[in-house]
Design a protein around this motif. Structure first.
Motif, PDB file in Angstrom:
ATOM      1  N   ALA A  51     -58.390  33.295  33.451  1.00 20.69           N
ATOM      2  CA  ALA A  51     -57.759  33.197  34.764  1.00 20.69           C
ATOM      3  C   ALA A  51     -58.777  32.816  35.840  1.00 20.69           C
ATOM      4  CB  ALA A  51     -57.078  34.509  35.128  1.00 20.69           C
ATOM      5  N   ARG A  52     -59.959  33.449  35.808  1.00 26.63           N
ATOM      6  CA  ARG A  52     -61.005  33.098  36.775  1.00 26.63           C
ATOM      7  C   ARG A  52     -61.448  31.660  36.607  1.00 26.63           C
ATOM      8  NH1 ARG A  52     -65.998  36.633  37.056  1.00 26.63           N
ATOM      9  NH2 ARG A  52     -66.284  35.443  38.950  1.00 26.63           N
ATOM     10  N   GLY A  53     -61.564  31.192  35.376  1.00 18.58           N
ATOM     11  CA  GLY A  53     -61.978  29.818  35.128  1.00 18.58           C
ATOM     12  C   GLY A  53     -60.957  28.811  35.614  1.00 18.58           C
ATOM     13  N   VAL A  54     -59.688  29.073  35.321  1.00 22.68           N
ATOM     14  CA  VAL A  54     -58.635  28.156  35.758  1.00 22.68           C
ATOM     15  C   VAL A  54     -58.534  28.158  37.283  1.00 22.68           C
ATOM     16  CG1 VAL A  54     -56.151  27.767  35.721  1.00 22.68           C
ATOM     17  CG2 VAL A  54     -57.352  28.245  33.601  1.00 22.68           C
ATOM     18  N   LEU A  55     -58.642  29.331  37.906  1.00 23.39           N
ATOM     19  CA  LEU A  55     -58.598  29.396  39.367  1.00 23.39           C
ATOM     20  C   LEU A  55     -59.795  28.694  40.008  1.00 23.39           C
ATOM     21  CD1 LEU A  55     -57.244  32.999  39.911  1.00 23.39           C
ATOM     22  CD2 LEU A  55     -56.112  30.848  40.533  1.00 23.39           C
ATOM     23  N   ALA A  56     -60.954  28.756  39.367  1.00 20.43           N
ATOM     24  CA  ALA A  56     -62.120  28.031  39.882  1.00 20.43           C
ATOM     25  C   ALA A  56     -61.868  26.524  39.851  1.00 20.43           C
ATOM     26  CB  ALA A  56     -63.365  28.387  39.068  1.00 20.43           C
ATOM     27  N   ALA A  57     -61.288  26.039  38.760  1.00 20.30           N
ATOM     28  CA  ALA A  57     -60.981  24.609  38.665  1.00 20.30           C
ATOM     29  C   ALA A  57     -59.882  24.213  39.653  1.00 20.30           C
ATOM     30  CB  ALA A  57     -60.574  24.253  37.242  1.00 20.30           C
ATOM     31  N   VAL A  58     -58.888  25.065  39.834  1.00 23.76           N
ATOM     32  CA  VAL A  58     -57.827  24.784  40.808  1.00 23.76           C
ATOM     33  C   VAL A  58     -58.421  24.707  42.213  1.00 23.76           C
ATOM     34  CG1 VAL A  58     -55.783  25.792  41.919  1.00 23.76           C
ATOM     35  CG2 VAL A  58     -55.930  25.678  39.435  1.00 23.76           C
ATOM     36  N   SER A  59     -59.345  25.592  42.522  1.00 26.71           N
ATOM     37  CA  SER A  59     -59.996  25.569  43.824  1.00 26.71           C
ATOM     38  C   SER A  59     -60.750  24.259  44.025  1.00 26.71           C
ATOM     39  CB  SER A  59     -60.950  26.754  43.945  1.00 26.71           C
ATOM     40  OG  SER A  59     -61.685  26.684  45.134  1.00 26.71           O
ATOM     41  N   LEU A  60     -61.528  23.865  43.032  1.00 26.30           N
ATOM     42  CA  LEU A  60     -62.270  22.618  43.115  1.00 26.30           C
ATOM     43  C   LEU A  60     -61.331  21.428  43.272  1.00 26.30           C
ATOM     44  CD1 LEU A  60     -65.092  21.222  42.839  1.00 26.30           C
ATOM     45  CD2 LEU A  60     -64.500  20.941  40.446  1.00 26.30           C
ATOM     46  N   LEU A  61     -60.277  21.398  42.482  1.00 26.98           N
ATOM     47  CA  LEU A  61     -59.318  20.295  42.566  1.00 26.98           C
ATOM     48  C   LEU A  61     -58.592  20.265  43.902  1.00 26.98           C
ATOM     49  CD1 LEU A  61     -57.881  20.433  38.953  1.00 26.98           C
ATOM     50  CD2 LEU A  61     -59.144  18.529  39.971  1.00 26.98           C
ATOM     51  N   ALA A  62     -58.247  21.423  44.450  1.00 24.59           N
ATOM     52  CA  ALA A  62     -57.555  21.461  45.743  1.00 24.59           C
ATOM     53  C   ALA A  62     -58.463  20.947  46.858  1.00 24.59           C
ATOM     54  CB  ALA A  62     -57.087  22.884  46.049  1.00 24.59           C
ATOM     55  N   PHE A  63     -59.717  21.392  46.873  1.00 20.10           N
ATOM     56  CA  PHE A  63     -60.642  20.893  47.892  1.00 20.10           C
ATOM     57  C   PHE A  63     -60.904  19.406  47.714  1.00 20.10           C
ATOM     58  CE2 PHE A  63     -62.167  25.418  48.326  1.00 20.10           C
ATOM     59  CZ  PHE A  63     -61.701  25.572  49.619  1.00 20.10           C
ATOM     60  N   LEU A  64     -61.020  18.963  46.465  1.00 20.56           N
ATOM     61  CA  LEU A  64     -61.238  17.544  46.186  1.00 20.56           C
ATOM     62  C   LEU A  64     -60.031  16.714  46.606  1.00 20.56           C
ATOM     63  CD1 LEU A  64     -63.153  15.486  44.892  1.00 20.56           C
ATOM     64  CD2 LEU A  64     -61.966  15.906  42.750  1.00 20.56           C
ATOM     65  N   ALA A  65     -58.834  17.190  46.308  1.00 21.29           N
ATOM     66  CA  ALA A  65     -57.620  16.470  46.705  1.00 21.29           C
ATOM     67  C   ALA A  65     -57.495  16.415  48.225  1.00 21.29           C
ATOM     68  CB  ALA A  65     -56.390  17.143  46.099  1.00 21.29           C
ATOM     69  N   ALA A  66     -57.840  17.496  48.903  1.00 23.80           N
ATOM     70  CA  ALA A  66     -57.799  17.496  50.369  1.00 23.80           C
ATOM     71  C   ALA A  66     -58.802  16.487  50.926  1.00 23.80           C
ATOM     72  CB  ALA A  66     -58.087  18.891  50.916  1.00 23.80           C
ATOM     73  N   PHE A  67     -59.975  16.445  50.347  1.00 21.86           N
ATOM     74  CA  PHE A  67     -60.987  15.494  50.802  1.00 21.86           C
ATOM     75  C   PHE A  67     -60.525  14.054  50.568  1.00 21.86           C
ATOM     76  CE2 PHE A  67     -64.612  12.787  49.685  1.00 21.86           C
ATOM     77  CZ  PHE A  67     -65.267  12.775  50.895  1.00 21.86           C
ATOM     78  N   LEU A  68     -60.052  13.753  49.362  1.00 21.82           N
ATOM     79  CA  LEU A  68     -59.601  12.388  49.068  1.00 21.82           C
ATOM     80  C   LEU A  68     -58.413  11.994  49.932  1.00 21.82           C
ATOM     81  CD1 LEU A  68     -59.902  12.218  45.186  1.00 21.82           C
ATOM     82  CD2 LEU A  68     -61.298  11.026  46.874  1.00 21.82           C
ATOM     83  N   ALA A  69     -57.476  12.906  50.131  1.00 19.75           N
ATOM     84  CA  ALA A  69     -56.311  12.603  50.959  1.00 19.75           C
ATOM     85  C   ALA A  69     -56.707  12.375  52.416  1.00 19.75           C
ATOM     86  CB  ALA A  69     -55.293  13.729  50.860  1.00 19.75           C
TER      87      ALA A  69
END
Length: 177
Positions: A9-27
């Motif tokens: 769960a911690r690993g998946v949430l870490a990746a979700v956090s990275l992806l969310a920040f990355l998606a916000a940056f790209l958008a």
């Protein structure tokens, strides 16, 4: 020691956090989303980071490293004094090669890796690979159904970034920890 489910769960949430920040940056860079969507992506990234890395991870992201102190660093002139040359005469590459520690990044996206380091694991690699692949495939689908003759450049960049990122992270799934 945390159980396998907690580590996953911690690993998946870490990746979700990275992806969310990355998606916000790209958008934001591609001007693909409204401010509401950007705020929602940032909120998802913040909440996922808080759940994965805790308050210390969030503090590292916002404020930088806790351990760095400016009092222990030598100025460039002091670091080059043993060569008998002033800081102005020393090429910047030589000063960088002799630097004892790297400077803390001022850019918040560059501080994501240290902030998520404690929570990152094999599950994070899998979630990141799948998330980047979904970003690339989703951008491809949006490009395919785009009504105009000229597709938005931001979607093309998201497509390339997502698919290439998924291909780059794929080998990490098969390495031993």
């Amino acid at each position: 020691m945390p159980s396998a489910a907690v580590r996953a769960a911690r690993g998946v949430l870490a990746a979700v956090s990275l992806l969310a920040f990355l998606a916000a940056f790209l958008a934001a860079e591609a001007r693909l989303a409204s401010p509401t969507v950007l705020a929602a992506l940032t909120a998802v990234g913040t909440l996922a980071m808080l759940a994965a890395a805790g308050r210390s991870g969030l503090r590292r992201l916002v404020l930088g490293s806790d351990s760095g102190s400016d009092e222990t660093e030598d100025s460039p002139a002091e670091a080059d004094a043993w060569l008998g040359e002033s800081a102005e005469e020393t090429p910047w590459t030589d000063r960088a090669d002799r630097a004892d520690t790297e400077a803390e990044a001022d850019w918040p996206l560059a501080r994501l890796e240290p902030a998520l380091d404690d929570a990152w694991n094999r599950y994070s690699d899998a979630a990141l690979t799948l998330g980047l692949a979904a970003l690339g495939v989703g951008s491809f689908v949006l490009l395919a159904v785009h009504p105009g003759d000229e597709p938005p450049l931001g979607l093309v960049l998201s497509l390339l970034f997502g698919l290439n990122g998924a291909l780059v992270t794929l080998p990490f799934l098969f390495t031993e920890d």
